[in-house]
Design a protein around this motif. Structure first.
Motif, PDB file in Angstrom:
ATOM      1  N   THR B 128       0.661  -1.422   0.022  1.00 23.68           N
ATOM      2  CA  THR B 128      -0.188   0.026  -0.013  1.00 23.68           C
ATOM      3  C   THR B 128       0.828   1.303   0.126  1.00 23.68           C
ATOM      4  N   ILE B 131      -0.788   8.096   1.937  1.00 25.10           N
ATOM      5  CA  ILE B 131      -0.714   9.270   1.855  1.00 25.10           C
ATOM      6  C   ILE B 131      -1.094  10.056   3.100  1.00 25.10           C
ATOM      7  N   ALA B 146      -2.626  10.771  -4.453  1.00 24.98           N
ATOM      8  CA  ALA B 146      -3.477   9.523  -4.405  1.00 24.98           C
ATOM      9  C   ALA B 146      -4.408   8.967  -5.719  1.00 24.98           C
ATOM     10  N   ALA B 149      -1.551   7.637  -8.064  1.00 26.32           N
ATOM     11  CA  ALA B 149      -1.309   6.189  -7.543  1.00 26.32           C
ATOM     12  C   ALA B 149      -2.287   5.241  -8.076  1.00 26.32           C
ATOM     13  N   GLU B 150      -3.600   5.494  -7.808  1.00 34.27           N
ATOM     14  CA  GLU B 150      -4.385   4.577  -7.927  1.00 34.27           C
ATOM     15  C   GLU B 150      -4.367   4.312  -9.577  1.00 34.27           C
ATOM     16  N   ASN B 154      -2.147   1.067  -7.973  1.00 34.93           N
ATOM     17  CA  ASN B 154      -1.900   1.097  -6.460  1.00 34.93           C
ATOM     18  C   ASN B 154      -2.826   0.993  -5.667  1.00 34.93           C
ATOM     19  N   VAL B 156      -4.243   2.623  -2.160  1.00 32.03           N
ATOM     20  CA  VAL B 156      -3.809   4.037  -1.487  1.00 32.03           C
ATOM     21  C   VAL B 156      -4.660   4.070  -0.305  1.00 32.03           C
ATOM     22  N   ARG B 158      -5.562   7.005   2.604  1.00 34.39           N
ATOM     23  CA  ARG B 158      -5.321   8.369   3.019  1.00 34.39           C
ATOM     24  C   ARG B 158      -5.372   8.448   4.510  1.00 34.39           C
ATOM     25  N   ALA B 247       3.619  10.267  -6.505  1.00 34.62           N
ATOM     26  CA  ALA B 247       2.934   8.908  -6.729  1.00 34.62           C
ATOM     27  C   ALA B 247       3.767   8.310  -7.857  1.00 34.62           C
ATOM     28  N   SER B 251       4.976   4.626  -6.845  1.00 39.83           N
ATOM     29  CA  SER B 251       4.644   3.682  -7.784  1.00 39.83           C
ATOM     30  C   SER B 251       5.692   2.549  -8.313  1.00 39.83           C
TER      31      SER B 251
END
Lengths: 256, 256, 256, 256, 256, 256, 256, 256
Positions: B128, B131, B146, B149-150, B154, B156, B158, B247, B251
């Motif tokens: 994971t 952030i 965020a 990255a998604e 990934n 994430v 928060r 990110a 990643s």
């Protein structure tokens, strides 16, 4: 309550002892607070050696040599080695090494990298850390990164003098670049090496600006700014001349 | 020689064709040079879309929206989507989104993060990306990180408003911090969050200074400098407000 | 003495006239001083148009539009055109163009480049000026350079979006790079393009940092510093976003 | 395949050999990659001497002496001379010169300019490079430029102590200024010399800010900024105290 | 264990409950961790309101309005007021005030000071806080300090337009200066007011540089630097325009 | 004691009254302190108008318009005019002028110079103040200086657009330069005008850097630094764009 | 024509000679150009001594010692003294003085002020130049100003250690302040002395920031900025530590 | 009137004497002016020792040693001690101490703190001043603060090496933190210690940035900026490395 009773070395143990009637709640409370502090650092008067760091961060406290006297360094070094931890002193010199030798006889000194170290077995990182340096003048910083990474349990691949003024020297080494788990890019002047490597590989790139240069290089500020503004992705930056810092995060990546 | 003959799409194939007499050496040489260029980017006149990047770096070219017209963004977006690549446009706005929709109808817009994206299946990262953001005012940058990255494949986590002025809010979340593969620490003002997190965890920390603050925060310079000088180890820094950049390297770490 | 006698338009002529008794020494002296001033500029009250510049520098005064009113620009433009000189107004806008049109009806406006111009025949430069730009967002500056160079009598080759994040896009164009007499390298962010081109070619490289970027790009300072510290040789730098300035020195090179 | 077969020293030759059946395609491919790297640089371990630079840029690699040990400099110097190239070491000192002499006995040292050099015949540049210096304190930088330019095959005209505080000293030399192919303007303090010369001539002006001054001259920053903001056209700037860099681009202009 | 059992709201109570057999040790441990977090902040999703701050620091969390939406501010304000705490929102505007009014109807807005507040009884500070301002243009910052100090329970004495250009205006007020417990000195431009007051009084002086000025005042940097370098003793400095920050430390002094 | 007894308006009068028995010593002491303050400024609440300045400095308080409301400016203006002093408001605008007109009907507004003024007879300065400006874009600052100097009782000679890019325009005016008592040199960009004039004349030169320029002119910093480092003697510098400040010291020189 | 004929030493004389038939026009023209250059400077190879400066600026060229060798200084000194001019060398040291003594035996050295000088009769300035220094550490700069002013023919009044931390020390000396024709205010740290004096007197104030201080004084930048932003009028500023520069403009004022 | 009549040592006494007929009004006036000056400082020629400061500010003048000669320091020290005042010399060294000993035999020297002092009884401050330092390298600054505070009559609590990289070391000491009347937070690098402490306590925090660090710590600028931007309230900042300054304001707080 027996102070520093070794059976009472965790919060869980304390609650258990209270339940078993072996410990008074008030004493337990005081003990709970002591525990957090006691196990975790050692007060030498002028320094609080953070022994807990090995547990918390996977590597013991590293000694920043600059601004400390040889005697202070030697005493901190001794406290670290006594616990069986790896010793790593950065930004240090021969005078400090002499002092350390009187307390840690098997320590080693790397002059170019300005490092004193004594290695113990640590978990090995996954994959290789490649240290790329733009020019011969960047070698002290590159070596600080390389030796730090080795002490932290990593395989290191050194690739020096591959600055972009003769970019074919770098392009000829793409296979080694791609083979690395992390690339540490060390460069002064305009620091373009980080961007060019960042554009070539998919691995994380840790950029280290160096103070190599003159005039408007401003002791590494130009390289620092250039690396922060890299048009390539996957690049993050550490402080100027901070070879150790690059090794630390690179090692955190290989030990993930 | 048939120009752009799809059978001659690698250096190895060219040599083979020469040996087999199917190709003249001079033509082969010319073709060898064309190949390198032809497959790798697409010239739109005002832009050369770098399609090779997906192969070279594991993720296609990301569009930096600032300073481009909506129409330019839309045409680049279309070129990327046509190749079946993930679309990620950063630092963009609603006007650009309107233009993109005419060519990529299923694109999505994230206003707070200023991102246009369209996801395709990409390899999932290991672990994971957490952030952490110091304050509510840092959310736009944290969200840029965020969502980027998604889109890059990934998971994430928060964790917002955990600035050091009320440090118990952060200390209460140590378990989540330790569980992450990488931590992205987003903070403005004095940026102390990166150092405090860096001192708590063993995972790599990518610090993102934000322009939140006033006066001597100088639009994020103070946070940037503070993060570069972190007394904690395992911290590297990206440009001010560069959530996407954080990110990207995070990643790269999870996809290592 | 007849004031402004057109026969007395040089120092040599004055001495000759004195010798011939046509001119009193005292008048000659006064006239000598007037001559230097009179022929060389035209005082509009708010501006002294430097008509002598075409003789002295090979190209007439260029109007820096920023900070001047449309009416001021129009009147200076008219004075320049009346002398039969090329007109070039930089950093201007549509409002100024409207004003100029009332006095110079055949002037042209280039919006992206923010230039008003009217060309007359000027000596052609030797060789091509290649304008390389790192990204699409750098186009306004690149176009300012390109159009300025054209108005000054040069052949221009545009090569846009060849930033080092995808360095193969640049390496694929080495032939065009080598063919140029001068290369103008336009880039923002970390400005690495100048160094990479500087390392590839033997021609002079004029680097133009642009204000493209954000955060620690500081409106072009990072690119400026990086270009000044280029590890490649043969690179000199002009002010941030100064496309015109790059064209001017490039043209001085082609007209040498 | 015979490794390093001297008959196979170009891409064209390789294809020809494959066609002739003298070479296996797979070997050819490997060889093609080796060729690019092998001929172009020489790996001394701590340095990769870029021998290809003479071909690519018209002058061999110049050694930046600062930050290198005398022994490193001497070994790089030897490698360059052994190839028959011109030797030019900048920012160096007497200790390095002693080391160089043991390997390159006929090298010469210029103390004021801090240069070690050994000249070989190189193509002559077209026209003269005029080096103008504002004050006596600027001579070290001016001489670095002058000697570098000479080693690169140029005629050099030195014009020293012509700062604008006594502008008649400069105005008296306009003929020499106009006669030059390029002017290098060297000045510290407020650096106004570059603007004044830029306003007088039509040739390209390469401005070199020097660190001469005190207080708010900030080691040359003031002169650097002033030169970048020159109100005269045809001026480009190199790094502070970078006499060599000015010579390099000036020589690129005379060799165009 | 009953979650959130109000009888178990301290570490001491937990140990007591374990001893009494009312609580299982494992549950106690979990509860101990929850307690630290639960009582101390309230998670609104986008913000973690730090209710513990009133206990820890003597005044509840102050809301930094800049960069937050009106709705966010209103919801945080409501959460603070619901606990019976004083409300203080700085760097805010009329739009936020409108939103706050819907949830906190008796809040007040101070336009010049850009503050929204709602006072409750708080302990009174010992002695007066004198707010001295150099010029009329410094009033917004001075008022931010004055109102913040009042809300925090202090008597405030305002002394405005006493800049050193007419030093007799200040010297005429020495009695009021000496009568204060703390002096807050607010000034822009060269910020000399702090030094002059610092030289006159024995009380602590908190200096607030303002962004009043132009050119080389650099938005308050000059005043900030001047105040940090005060030749008078007893002066400490807060951020540029940070009237609230000065009030906060001044109030900490009066509440000591 | 009669408060504010007009017979007791000096320290000497007080002592005399005490001796004559007309005044009690304690009252005299209190009155002595009041006197110093009372006569010298007028407290408007938000401003303390420094009426003593006309006596002390030869010219009444000048109103710095920036950051003050139109109403504040109007009320200060009225207070100044009521005393019979010259009115000079700088950095102001049409809205403030409208407000001033309601209280000072015969005030005048100079838009380009951003000045409101109303002149009364003041002592005339000895000699002329010459205002030289480098370019048309510098006129607002030059006019601020010119009008301020006129209101202060000086003869002003305007010489505009004499920048060093066409230095003959300046050299043609040496006679006017030599005739001045003080020269004010106004320039942006690289600010070389100050040095060149400084090298030509023996009169004091007050240099005013302007914010004219772009990129690395940094809003006038470059011109400021260049002027501070002038290689010519007899040059002192005021703040960026501070035309009024230059006029003030120039007028102090002509009134010496 | 006899070269360097002493009868032909002005433009008027040349014209007269041509009219009288004693001179050929072509020779006259050549001679006119020689004249401008010949009388005005003396070329020592490494320096062009500007003898014309005494005529043009009222005081001969002053030698800036920094960066010049003792021998260069001695030879320039000799050339100046030979013409009967005052000698003034600043920023110099004992070694240079030894060299000067061999050529100018009656020169004098002021160690604290770092000045070598030899006085000749020069016109006396009108009125006194008062040099006020904030602290004992500022004396070297204050003395450089004082001695320079004396050599230039001025009466100097020294008032040292009157910094604003004890402002009564300054207020006690108002009479001397008012009596001066010019005040030179020398101060480091926050440089408030210039503003306070500027607010007290009507004479021009030349402010000299010094490098006295530490930390955020940045070698005098803080004092420089503060002085440029003085809220008092009638203040202009010279470079950091530039005592000579302040004396030069002060002397230009007293000699007006 | 007898000059310096000790009966006439206040304004009140003067008026009384005039009333009693013992003093002439004119003499009284002159005497009134002398009094203000005479009692308050002592002129040593190079320094004006501000003896009035003890009365005005509660502590006598402190000697800033930097830039003063040993002899100057010794003579100022003697003048202070002769009045019976506490002696405190900062930023000094052993050479100065030797000179002081010849005049003040019982002075003491603290090498690490670079302080010479001689204590006399002064009023004791209320409460403890806690000096927290982040690392061992910060000790010189922390000791300067600690000893200064002690000489000024305060109880000092030293808490060293509690930097945030191992935040448990600090959290373990919260009780001592809460017990202090003022906290002085000393830290270099990113200076986060001030924010973290500021978030924990309700007492005023005086932050001292130190020059400990390298690269982008810029000699303490980073720590300075971070502390000025602290997200915690109740923090004010003094100059870099200014341990004494922190002690001075802390002591002003404890003596309030």
């Amino acid at each position: 309550m027996t102070p520093r009773d070794t059976d009472l070395d965790s919060l869980a143990a304390l609650f258990e002892a209270v339940r078993a009637g072996r410990l008074d709640p008030a004493d337990a409370e005081r003990r709970a607070r002591e525990l957090a502090a006691a196990a975790s650092f050692e007060d030498l008067g002028f320094a609080r050696v953070d022994h807990h760091r090995a547990v918390r961060q996977g590597f013991p406290e590293v000694v920043f040599g600059q601004g400390k006297t040889p005697d202070q360094i030697a005493r901190i070094a001794e406290a670290i080695v006594r616990r069986g931890h790896s010793l790593l002193v950065t930004r240090t010199d021969a005078a400090a090494f002499d002092a350390v030798l009187t307390r840690v006889p098997d320590a080693r000194f790397h002059q170019q990298a300005r490092i004193i170290e004594r290695r113990v077995d640590v978990p090995r990182g996954q994959g290789t850390i490649l240290i790329a340096a733009a020019g011969t003048s960047d070698l002290p910083v590159a070596e600080e990164a390389a030796i730090s990474a080795e002490v932290m349990g990593n395989d290191v691949d050194r690739m020096f003098d591959v600055g972009v003024a003769g970019i074919h020297r770098l392009l000829a080494e793409q296979q080694r670049l791609h083979a690395a788990r992390v690339v540490v890019a060390v460069a002064g002047m305009e620091g373009a090496l980080a961007s060019v490597i960042g554009g070539l590989v998919r691995t994380p790139v840790i950029a280290v600006p160096t103070s190599v240069g003159y005039g408007a290089s401003f002791g590494g500020i130009t390289a620092l700014l250039a690396m922060l503004n890299s048009c390539a992705t996957g690049v993050a930056v550490v402080n100027i001349d901070n070879g150790f810092g690059a090794a630390a995060i690179a090692s955190a990546i290989t030990h993930g």
